[in-house]
Motif scaffolding. Structure first.
Motif, PDB file in Angstrom:
ATOM      1  N   ASP A   1      -5.958 -35.151 -45.506  1.00  0.00           N
ATOM      2  CA  ASP A   1      -6.772 -35.303 -44.620  1.00  0.00           C
ATOM      3  C   ASP A   1      -8.128 -35.825 -44.915  1.00  0.00           C
TER       4      ASP A   1
ATOM      5  N   THR B   1      -5.572 -27.506 -46.322  1.00  0.00           N
ATOM      6  CA  THR B   1      -5.822 -27.715 -44.820  1.00  0.00           C
ATOM      7  C   THR B   1      -4.507 -28.192 -44.095  1.00  0.00           C
TER       8      THR B   1
ATOM      9  N   GLU C   1      -3.373 -29.078 -50.975  1.00  0.00           N
ATOM     10  CA  GLU C   1      -3.094 -29.631 -49.292  1.00  0.00           C
ATOM     11  C   GLU C   1      -3.572 -28.342 -48.749  1.00  0.00           C
TER      12      GLU C   1
ATOM     13  N   PHE D   1      -5.986 -33.439 -50.768  1.00  0.00           N
ATOM     14  CA  PHE D   1      -6.252 -33.566 -49.571  1.00  0.00           C
ATOM     15  C   PHE D   1      -5.930 -34.687 -48.713  1.00  0.00           C
TER      16      PHE D   1
ATOM     17  N   ASN E   1      -9.235 -23.478 -37.551  1.00  0.00           N
ATOM     18  CA  ASN E   1      -8.953 -22.831 -38.971  1.00  0.00           C
ATOM     19  C   ASN E   1      -9.105 -23.916 -40.081  1.00  0.00           C
ATOM     20  N   ARG E   2      -9.083 -25.252 -40.007  1.00  0.00           N
ATOM     21  CA  ARG E   2      -9.520 -26.115 -41.028  1.00  0.00           C
ATOM     22  C   ARG E   2     -10.886 -26.000 -41.208  1.00  0.00           C
TER      23      ARG E   2
ATOM     24  N   LEU F   1      -2.932 -26.735 -40.646  1.00  0.00           N
ATOM     25  CA  LEU F   1      -3.974 -26.044 -39.596  1.00  0.00           C
ATOM     26  C   LEU F   1      -4.464 -26.785 -38.707  1.00  0.00           C
ATOM     27  N   ASP F   2      -4.909 -26.109 -37.594  1.00  0.00           N
ATOM     28  CA  ASP F   2      -5.637 -26.742 -36.224  1.00  0.00           C
ATOM     29  C   ASP F   2      -6.902 -26.900 -36.723  1.00  0.00           C
TER      30      ASP F   2
ATOM     31  N   ARG G   1      -2.404 -19.805 -44.054  1.00  0.00           N
ATOM     32  CA  ARG G   1      -3.853 -19.170 -44.040  1.00  0.00           C
ATOM     33  C   ARG G   1      -3.700 -17.764 -44.984  1.00  0.00           C
TER      34      ARG G   1
ATOM     35  N   SER H   1     -11.268 -34.004 -44.029  1.00  0.00           N
ATOM     36  CA  SER H   1     -11.701 -32.989 -44.955  1.00  0.00           C
ATOM     37  C   SER H   1     -12.075 -33.173 -46.346  1.00  0.00           C
TER      38      SER H   1
END
Length: 234
Positions: free
Chosen positions: A211, A180, A178, A209, A187-188, A183-184, A160, A214
């Motif tokens: 994820d 995100t 990357e 990404f 915060n994401r 991160l939880d 962060r 995201s």
């Protein structure tokens, strides 16, 4: 929309000098365009060269052939052939980069690390630190940590801090490796909102990404590096 990055016929090999100069081909004749307001996902299977391509754009790696053109203050700059001074100018004023790893100098505070990109652009320290404070608060970094070096922070906290540093200067081009990861969910969501804000300002964004949720939330398209892998690499 205005083209901000234009890659033309770029090729990249790695030479393993400690292993009988073995050549590892990665890309051949890669072509790519990133436009103002785009948020493209850089895709491809693990090991396909996504991070390598991003480092080529940022001139951490040099391509073996071709051009990597970045629109810098109204002019095209070839990151593959420019002087170190010009590359530093592009990084300070035009192209932000959020890598997976936070690189810091011991004993430099978190607040200074985040504020530095604005101070390099000529902003007063007080103004830069005020903006840094706002970002750190938004990214849920407790104020009691701002005077400390982030070297002892958790992986998520360091990420962060890295994101705050990458977003603070409002560069017209932003590379995200990357952003995100680690991160939880809360915060994401903050990071995705920062990306949406940047898109609204017309920033040209290229991101990795892993994820899918995201990626689907913020990206306007994708670019698959697998299409340009060397046959020898495959």
């Amino acid at each position: 929309m205005t083209e901000m990055i234009k890659v033309q016929n770029a090729s990249k090999d790695f030479v393993l000098h400690t292993q009988q100069s073995t050549v590892i081909p990665v890309f051949q004749n890669l072509n790519f365009i990133l436009r103002q307001g785009d948020c493209l996902a850089l895709t491809g299977q693990s090991g396909a060269g996504k991070s390598t391509f991003m480092r080529l754009l940022y001139a951490n790696y040099l391509c073996n052939s071709g051009e990597i053109l970045v629109r810098h203050e109204g002019e095209w700059v070839d990151m593959a052939k420019s002087t170190p001074h010009t590359i530093l100018q592009v990084r300070e004023r035009t192209m932000g980069y959020v890598s997976q790893f936070l690189r810091v100098i011991p004993r430099v505070s978190t607040l200074e690390i985040v504020a530095e990109p604005l101070m390099l652009l000529g902003h007063a320290r007080s103004d830069a630190e005020e903006t840094a404070s706002t970002l750190l608060e938004k990214l849920n970094i407790p104020s009691r940590l701002w005077s400390l070096s982030p070297l002892t922070f958790s992986g998520g906290e360091q990420q962060r801090v890295n994101i705050a540093r990458g977003f603070i200067a409002h560069h017209p081009i932003l590379l995200l490796d990357e952003p995100t990861a680690s991160l939880d969910a809360a915060n994401r969501a903050v990071v995705l909102s920062l990306i949406e804000d940047a898109k609204a300002r017309g920033v040209a964004i290229l991101g990795i990404f892993h994820d899918k949720e995201s990626r689907d939330a913020v990206c306007t398209g994708e670019f698959d590096v697998t299409d340009y892998r060397s046959e020898a690499y495959v």
